[in-house]
Design a protein around this motif. Structure first.
Motif, PDB file in Angstrom:
ATOM      1  N   LYS A 251      -0.937  16.018  -8.940  1.00 47.79           N
ATOM      2  CA  LYS A 251      -2.180  16.405  -8.288  1.00 47.79           C
ATOM      3  C   LYS A 251      -2.202  15.866  -6.869  1.00 47.79           C
ATOM      4  O   LYS A 251      -2.080  14.676  -6.655  1.00 47.79           O
ATOM      5  CB  LYS A 251      -3.381  15.862  -9.070  1.00 47.79           C
ATOM      6  N   GLU A 252      -2.365  16.748  -5.904  1.00 45.28           N
ATOM      7  CA  GLU A 252      -2.391  16.303  -4.514  1.00 45.28           C
ATOM      8  C   GLU A 252      -3.685  15.566  -4.238  1.00 45.28           C
ATOM      9  O   GLU A 252      -4.763  15.953  -4.697  1.00 45.28           O
ATOM     10  CB  GLU A 252      -2.272  17.517  -3.592  1.00 45.28           C
ATOM     11  N   HIS A 253      -3.563  14.472  -3.487  1.00 50.80           N
ATOM     12  CA  HIS A 253      -4.753  13.666  -3.225  1.00 50.80           C
ATOM     13  C   HIS A 253      -4.642  12.978  -1.865  1.00 50.80           C
ATOM     14  O   HIS A 253      -3.869  12.063  -1.680  1.00 50.80           O
ATOM     15  CB  HIS A 253      -4.920  12.615  -4.319  1.00 50.80           C
ATOM     16  N   VAL A 254      -5.409  13.446  -0.924  1.00 55.77           N
ATOM     17  CA  VAL A 254      -5.541  12.818   0.389  1.00 55.77           C
ATOM     18  C   VAL A 254      -4.181  12.529   1.025  1.00 55.77           C
ATOM     19  O   VAL A 254      -3.883  11.417   1.421  1.00 55.77           O
ATOM     20  CB  VAL A 254      -6.365  11.508   0.303  1.00 55.77           C
ATOM     21  N   GLY A 255      -3.326  13.531   1.067  1.00 49.31           N
ATOM     22  CA  GLY A 255      -2.055  13.362   1.763  1.00 49.31           C
ATOM     23  C   GLY A 255      -0.969  12.724   0.944  1.00 49.31           C
ATOM     24  O   GLY A 255       0.152  12.622   1.383  1.00 49.31           O
TER      25      GLY A 255
ATOM     26  N   HIS B  64       4.008  10.309   4.234  1.00 51.94           N
ATOM     27  CA  HIS B  64       3.719  10.364   2.800  1.00 51.94           C
ATOM     28  C   HIS B  64       3.890  11.781   2.258  1.00 51.94           C
ATOM     29  O   HIS B  64       4.368  11.979   1.143  1.00 51.94           O
ATOM     30  CB  HIS B  64       2.309   9.856   2.535  1.00 51.94           C
ATOM     31  N   ALA B  65       3.501  12.765   3.056  1.00 52.47           N
ATOM     32  CA  ALA B  65       3.598  14.146   2.592  1.00 52.47           C
ATOM     33  C   ALA B  65       5.041  14.602   2.432  1.00 52.47           C
ATOM     34  O   ALA B  65       5.329  15.499   1.636  1.00 52.47           O
ATOM     35  CB  ALA B  65       2.873  15.066   3.578  1.00 52.47           C
ATOM     36  N   LEU B  66       5.961  13.997   3.182  1.00 44.98           N
ATOM     37  CA  LEU B  66       7.360  14.413   3.135  1.00 44.98           C
ATOM     38  C   LEU B  66       8.192  13.602   2.143  1.00 44.98           C
ATOM     39  O   LEU B  66       9.420  13.659   2.185  1.00 44.98           O
ATOM     40  CB  LEU B  66       7.984  14.298   4.535  1.00 44.98           C
TER      41      LEU B  66
ATOM     42  N   GLY C 150       6.044  14.180  -2.614  1.00 45.40           N
ATOM     43  CA  GLY C 150       5.137  14.559  -1.545  1.00 45.40           C
ATOM     44  C   GLY C 150       4.705  16.013  -1.651  1.00 45.40           C
ATOM     45  O   GLY C 150       5.380  16.844  -2.261  1.00 45.40           O
ATOM     46  N   PRO C 151       3.558  16.372  -1.044  1.00 47.28           N
ATOM     47  CA  PRO C 151       3.124  17.771  -1.021  1.00 47.28           C
ATOM     48  C   PRO C 151       4.175  18.714  -0.464  1.00 47.28           C
ATOM     49  O   PRO C 151       4.296  19.855  -0.898  1.00 47.28           O
ATOM     50  CB  PRO C 151       1.879  17.723  -0.129  1.00 47.28           C
TER      51      PRO C 151
ATOM     52  N   SER D   2       0.804  -1.227   0.000  1.00 44.98           N
ATOM     53  CA  SER D   2       0.000   0.000   0.000  1.00 44.98           C
ATOM     54  C   SER D   2       0.833   1.273   0.000  1.00 44.98           C
ATOM     55  O   SER D   2       0.396   2.302  -0.518  1.00 44.98           O
ATOM     56  CB  SER D   2      -0.953   0.007   1.200  1.00 44.98           C
ATOM     57  N   ALA D   3       2.047   1.230   0.559  1.00 45.68           N
ATOM     58  CA  ALA D   3       2.870   2.445   0.588  1.00 45.68           C
ATOM     59  C   ALA D   3       3.249   2.906  -0.809  1.00 45.68           C
ATOM     60  O   ALA D   3       3.513   4.095  -1.036  1.00 45.68           O
ATOM     61  CB  ALA D   3       4.132   2.202   1.412  1.00 45.68           C
ATOM     62  N   THR D   4       3.271   1.983  -1.770  1.00 42.90           N
ATOM     63  CA  THR D   4       3.646   2.333  -3.136  1.00 42.90           C
ATOM     64  C   THR D   4       2.463   2.816  -3.950  1.00 42.90           C
ATOM     65  O   THR D   4       2.572   3.788  -4.707  1.00 42.90           O
ATOM     66  CB  THR D   4       4.289   1.110  -3.838  1.00 42.90           C
TER      67      THR D   4
END
Length: 344
Positions: free
Chosen positions: A335-339, A309-311, A316-317, A97-99
């Motif tokens: 496109k940013e999506h849920v973190g 995930h954001a970093l 990441g965002p 899932s991390a990928t």
């Protein structure tokens, strides 16, 4: 090797690359996978996640059916099958899932497209990869048990084999999902819809960042347990619960046994493959209306999960915030999506 802090992180964030320097070959591949081949890696993770789930569960089903046909006791049971699927789900979420974000189910991908802004083209890729993962898992299991299955089919009288072949009790029933003899399509639909709705509520509850009782590390086990409960309680009535498992397994059965693998009740194919989609959509809507509360506090463990995930160094965002153009080195739109960042 002692941990070192990346010079690029004033807050002391440690990246994997700070702890473990990769060879030039792997480093070069990593640049490529974050660029032009990002879609391939994500789809591979989705396919692998479904493969783990199906390989674990269908393998246990194979032993169960073989035991019944050969009249050997103790080879498997409904209890074992439920645990096998649950273990496969835990492994899929924990490892893959991390990928990719960990959809592993077409109905989850469809919900993300409808309500979370998931890109449609990427969603189509995910669904294709998910079905492919289930298909490959079933074919490999057949190859592993082919000799045993052929011997069993040769030992069973032709009339008896014809009567059970495309049922849950026959060899083809290991891979394709078939209506239980004596059941009706209406009963099968109700059983599938209610069970899938229940699973959807559990899934969305487990990934709710304000649900303090289900931290990220517990979510894979809670979701796996929910699927095990569904199998223990309702698989006797016919249960797919995941279109990737159903369609992948059906395609495998068609590959092995030909068009007869559609089964005696073609209408059930649509019920098994499609019912989880409206059931999961309804579950998402009900969860949003009843259980989501924007005023609840997000626990620290969920914030840390989000920040990891954001970093992400490249996608990441946090990385995009430092890029005025919001584009990566390959020039692809982000496109940013849920973190996380979903590449279009």
């Amino acid at each position: 090797m002692a941990a070192t802090f990346s010079d690029a992180n004033a807050n002391g964030v440690v990246y994997m690359g700070d702890l473990h320097k990769r060879t030039s070959t792997f480093a070069g591949w990593e640049r490529l996978r974050h660029g032009k081949l990002h879609w391939f890696v994500e789809c591979f993770a989705e396919a692998m996640g479904v493969f783990m789930y199906v390989y674990a569960g269908v393998g246990s089903q194979a032993v169960f059916v073989i035991g019944n046909l050969s009249k050997q006791t103790g080879l498997s049971s409904l209890l074992q099958i439920g645990f096998a699927y649950a273990a496969g789900i835990v492994l899929a979420i924990s490892i893959c899932s991390a990928t990719s974000g960990g959809h592993f189910n077409p109905c989850i991908t469809i919900v993300q497209m409808l309500f979370k802004g998931f890109p449609p083209l990427k969603g189509l890729r995910y669904i294709t990869a998910q079905i492919l993962g289930g298909y490959i898992a079933c074919l490999l299991i057949y190859v592993q048990y082919r000799t045993t299955l052929l011997e069993l089919q040769a030992a069973i009288p032709p009339a008896t084999l014809a009567a059970i072949q495309f049922t849950p009790n026959g060899p083809a029933g290991i891979f394709g999902l078939y209506l239980l003899p004596g059941s009706t399509l209406g009963t099968a639909f109700l059983n599938e819809f209610v069970t899938d709705f229940f699973l959807a509520i559990v899934i969305f509850g487990c990934i709710d960042p304000s649900n303090v009782l289900v931290p990220p590390a517990v979510a894979p086990f809670a979701i796996g347990l929910a699927y095990a409960l569904a199998i223990w309680g309702f698989s006797a009535n016919g249960l797919a619960a995941n279109a990737a498992r159903d369609v992948g397994g059906r395609l495998a059965a068609l590959t092995i046994w030909g068009k007869d693998a559609v089964g005696p009740y073609p209408g059930y194919c649509a019920i098994a493959a499609l019912t989880n989609i409206p059931a999961t959509i309804l579950g998402a809507i009900v969860y949003e209306l009843v259980f989501v509360d924007s005023d609840r506090v997000v626990a620290q463990v969920h914030r840390e999960f989000h920040d990891i995930h954001a970093l992400h160094r490249r996608h990441g965002p946090a990385a995009l915030a430092n890029n005025d153009n919001h584009s990566n080195s390959s020039g692809m739109h982000e496109k940013e999506h849920v973190g996380t960042v979903e590449r279009v």
